[in-house]
Each structure stands twice: as C-alpha cells, then as structure tokens.
Design a protein around this motif. Structure first.
Motif, PDB file in Angstrom:
ATOM      1  N   ARG A 299       0.814  -1.214   0.000  1.00  0.00           N
ATOM      2  CA  ARG A 299       0.000   0.000   0.000  1.00  0.00           C
ATOM      3  C   ARG A 299       0.849   1.265   0.000  1.00  0.00           C
ATOM      4  NH1 ARG A 299      -4.912  -1.251   4.267  1.00  0.00           N
ATOM      5  NH2 ARG A 299      -6.024  -2.757   2.959  1.00  0.00           N
TER       6      ARG A 299
ATOM      7  N   GLY B  43      -4.871  -2.098  -6.894  1.00  0.00           N
ATOM      8  CA  GLY B  43      -5.503  -0.911  -6.336  1.00  0.00           C
ATOM      9  C   GLY B  43      -7.000  -1.046  -6.228  1.00  0.00           C
ATOM     10  N   ASN B  44      -7.718   0.000  -6.694  1.00  0.00           N
ATOM     11  CA  ASN B  44      -9.178  -0.007  -6.611  1.00  0.00           C
ATOM     12  C   ASN B  44      -9.828  -0.864  -7.687  1.00  0.00           C
ATOM     13  OD1 ASN B  44      -9.150   1.757  -4.412  1.00  0.00           O
ATOM     14  ND2 ASN B  44      -9.080   3.575  -5.746  1.00  0.00           N
ATOM     15  N   ASP B  45      -9.046  -1.416  -8.587  1.00  0.00           N
ATOM     16  CA  ASP B  45      -9.585  -2.251  -9.661  1.00  0.00           C
ATOM     17  C   ASP B  45      -9.658  -3.726  -9.270  1.00  0.00           C
ATOM     18  OD1 ASP B  45      -9.874  -0.077 -11.354  1.00  0.00           O
ATOM     19  OD2 ASP B  45      -7.812  -0.240 -12.089  1.00  0.00           O
ATOM     20  N   ARG B  46      -9.491  -4.012  -8.003  1.00  0.00           N
ATOM     21  CA  ARG B  46      -9.560  -5.402  -7.550  1.00  0.00           C
ATOM     22  C   ARG B  46     -10.963  -5.963  -7.751  1.00  0.00           C
ATOM     23  NH1 ARG B  46      -6.651  -3.154  -3.056  1.00  0.00           N
ATOM     24  NH2 ARG B  46      -8.622  -3.097  -1.906  1.00  0.00           N
TER      25      ARG B  46
END
Length: 392
Positions: A225, A257-260
């Motif tokens: 992170r 990132g937020n595309d998990r």
C-alpha cells in the motif's frame, strides 16, 4: 515259455493298474487339497467384504442424501429420497448443527466443540444422536468445516490446523499445520482434501490423505500500500459451495488498487485444468458437469441479475432478469437443483423465494416457501455407492 510270458503279462498289467490307481488317487487328493487351499483365502476375502458392507434401515430405501432442515427457528436432520420426498431422521429441536457429513451408514454432525453421529443401521424409525468426542477449541464460534473419509473425521481447529480424529482409536492428529485454514472440502472419490490457507498470502491447496503430499493449486498475490497506505494488502482465494468430486469451484481476487475484483474458476480434479468464468459472477453456484450460477448484468451499484447454466464452455440464460440475486444453490438428488432468491436490506424488508431447475431440460419453476429451509445438503457420493446399493 508261454506260461512265463503269460505270467509276465499278468504282472505287467497288474502293475499298470496299480500305477494308474495310485496316480488317480494322488491327483484326486492333490486336487482336493488345492481346492481347499484356494478356497480359504476366497472365503476370507468374502468375509472381509461382507464385514465392510453396511445395510441401512429398510425405511431409508432409495435415499440419495441428507440435510439439516429449518422451520420456524427449529431444526432437524432429514433424508432426501430419489423421488424428491423428505424423510425425518430427528424431530425438530433447538440445536442448530454447523456441519453435516455421511460415511459408512452414519451421519456425522458438529456443534461448536462437540461431534456427534447418527447410526442409520439401528433404531428403524427411532434414531439416536450420540456424542462421539469433544475437541478443545479456543474459538468455538468460528465457521466450521468437516468431512469424514476412511474412518477418520477431518476438521479445521480454530481455523488454524487441519486435524484428523480416528473413529476407531479415538486419537487426534494434526495433519496440516497452517497459520489459518478458512475453507475445506473432502473429496471422497480421490481421497484428497482441498483447502484454502492464509500464511500470510492466500493459497488453494490439495492434501493427499494417503501420501501426505501437499500441492499448491493456485495463489493470490499481495500488494504493497505504500506510499499511499501502510502495510500490505493480501488478496484472497476461497473455496465456493458447490464443489464436487469432479471439479472444485473457487474464487480468486485479482487486479491492482481499486480495480480489484473476484474472478471465479473451475478446477478440474482429474486433469488439473483451471477454467476462468468470464462473467460478473455474484453469488452461489452448483457444479455437476454443468455450472449453475447467478450473474449481474452490469457493474452498476444495484444491478439486475440473471440465472445461467454453463456446459462445455457454452453459457445459457435460463431465467429473465430479476432485481434480486440467487444466493444459494442446492442439488436435491432428484434431478432438480434448488436456487434460492434473496432480497432486502434489513429484517423488515428481507425475504427469499426458492425455484427448482430441472437438470435435464433446464426449466425453472417456483416452489412453495417450505422448500427453502435445507442446508448442509450431502448427496451420497460414488465412494458411498456400495452402501447406498444395499438399500435398494
């Protein structure tokens, strides 16, 4: 001379007759001994096989599986028959069991730290629940996983270790030491246990009961992170309900990132092939040659859902779009798969409706509400067929 010759011929004939008699006697005696010698192991083998055969009670004829049934906050164990009817094994009570398995003519159950059995060969119409043993769990409220194979109960202890309990000797043994085990499936066809482990990354692993060999099937990466966050994010791998002896269904978190997002895979046990399901797969599933599942039609916050079936790489939608998702799929053992639709944000708005999918025609029909209450369904597997056949 003639008299001597005649006497010699008589003696010769007598000798030949005696020789033939001895040979016949010897052959007959040897044949008898050989027959007895070869028969003894055969009888021993038959005795051994008869000792391993289990005869279920007559009233359990045509049984194909077992489950826990819930109705109005009460619980009981039931048998599922091939014609779709349900047969009560226990009366309704206040005890809700957390696992259920079947092996060798007995049902095995777990409630917190205690393990139980119901003998289906005794008490025709009046079955007793017997406590087998207790295991000292530090966190008895953790989600339970349990399976019985070849005379041993396998379970995860405090979601840390895979433990076996020998039903004959009463001995327990740590068969896999791990930091955390949070999913387990005992495959009775090939004698292997599939489980997910966090240590600290996530893995889907296979444990061979006979050899003790452990093989990693899949794993999820970790993501640092820093500099925007502290520490490391660990991706998840998890077993899904609906795994069978032929194929394991599992989810794997992938991306950055937020595309998990969670992608779903089918792992074919015999070939080792991993098949990714290219769909917005959202909830429960059942796999039996065909894959029955629910998928979202879009990535919007509150999408509609469709009911799908995938077979040989081809996908078919079998029900039009719905506002609600199907969260639970159960094979009832009678050629039908039960799919339960769930909705609601809280107690005041929540609800569910069960549907039946015909495995051959893929037709879908709505069921009565009373059919929704089965859980921990165990269908008798190939390894148990020698027991099931005794009921027919």
């Amino acid at each position: 001379m003639k008299g001597e010759k005649r006497l010699k011929n008589i003696i010769l004939r007598i000798g030949i007759i005696l020789l033939l008699f001895v040979m016949v006697f010897a052959l007959t005696g040897c044949g008898s001994n050989n027959s007895q010698t070869s028969q003894e192991p055969q009888n021993e083998e038959n005795t051994s096989q008869e000792g391993e055969t289990v005869k279920l009670n007559d009233e359990l004829e045509d049984v194909c599986g077992f489950a826990q049934q819930i109705e109005d906050g009460k619980y009981k164990i039931v048998a599922l028959k091939e014609d779709g009817t349900i047969f009560d094994i226990t009366n309704f009570g206040t005890t809700e069991y957390e696992t259920l398995d079947y092996s060798g003519g007995k049902i095995y159950l777990q409630k917190e730290k205690d393990f139980y059995e119901i003998d289906l060969t005794k008490g025709n119409g009046n079955y007793e629940l017997n406590k087998i043993f207790s295991y000292n769990l530090e966190n008895p409220n953790h989600y339970k996983n349990m399976g019985v194979y070849d005379g041993k109960i396998y379970f995860d202890a405090d979601q840390e270790n895979l433990v076996s309990y020998d039903l004959e000797t009463g001995e327990t043994e740590n068969v896999v030491d791990a930091e955390e085990i949070f999913g387990m499936y005992v495959n009775k066809k090939n004698g292997k246990i599939y489980y997910t482990e966090r240590s600290p990354q996530n893995y889907l692993k296979e444990y061979d009961i006979k050899t003790g060999e452990i093989k990693t099937i899949d794993s999820a990466d970790s993501e640092s992170r820093a500099p925007y966050g502290n520490g490391t994010y660990y991706y998840n791998v998890s077993l899904c309900p609906g795994s069978t002896s032929e194929a394991i269904l599992y989810a794997k978190e992938e991306g950055k990132g937020n595309d998990r997002r969670s992608n779903y895979y089918i792992y074919k046990v015999d070939t080792g092939e991993k098949i990714k399901i290219d769909d917005l797969y959202m909830s429960g599933a059942y796999i039996d040659g065909k894959l029955y599942y629910c998928a979202a039609v879009s990535e919007e916050p509150y999408p509609n859902y469709v009911l799908k079936v995938m077979e040989n790489g081809n996908t078919k939608t079998i029900m039009k779009e719905q506002e609600n998702s199907f969260m639970n799929f159960i094979d009832l053992g009678n050629g039908k798969v039960q799919a339960v639709m769930s909705w609601g944000q809280d107690i005041s708005t929540e609800g569910e409706q069960a549907y039946l999918i015909d495995k051959e025609t893929l037709g879908v029909e709505k069921t009565d509400k009373e059919d929704e209450s089965l859980e921990f369904v165990y269908l008798i597997q190939e390894a148990d067929n020698n027991v099931a056949e005794e009921t027919r």
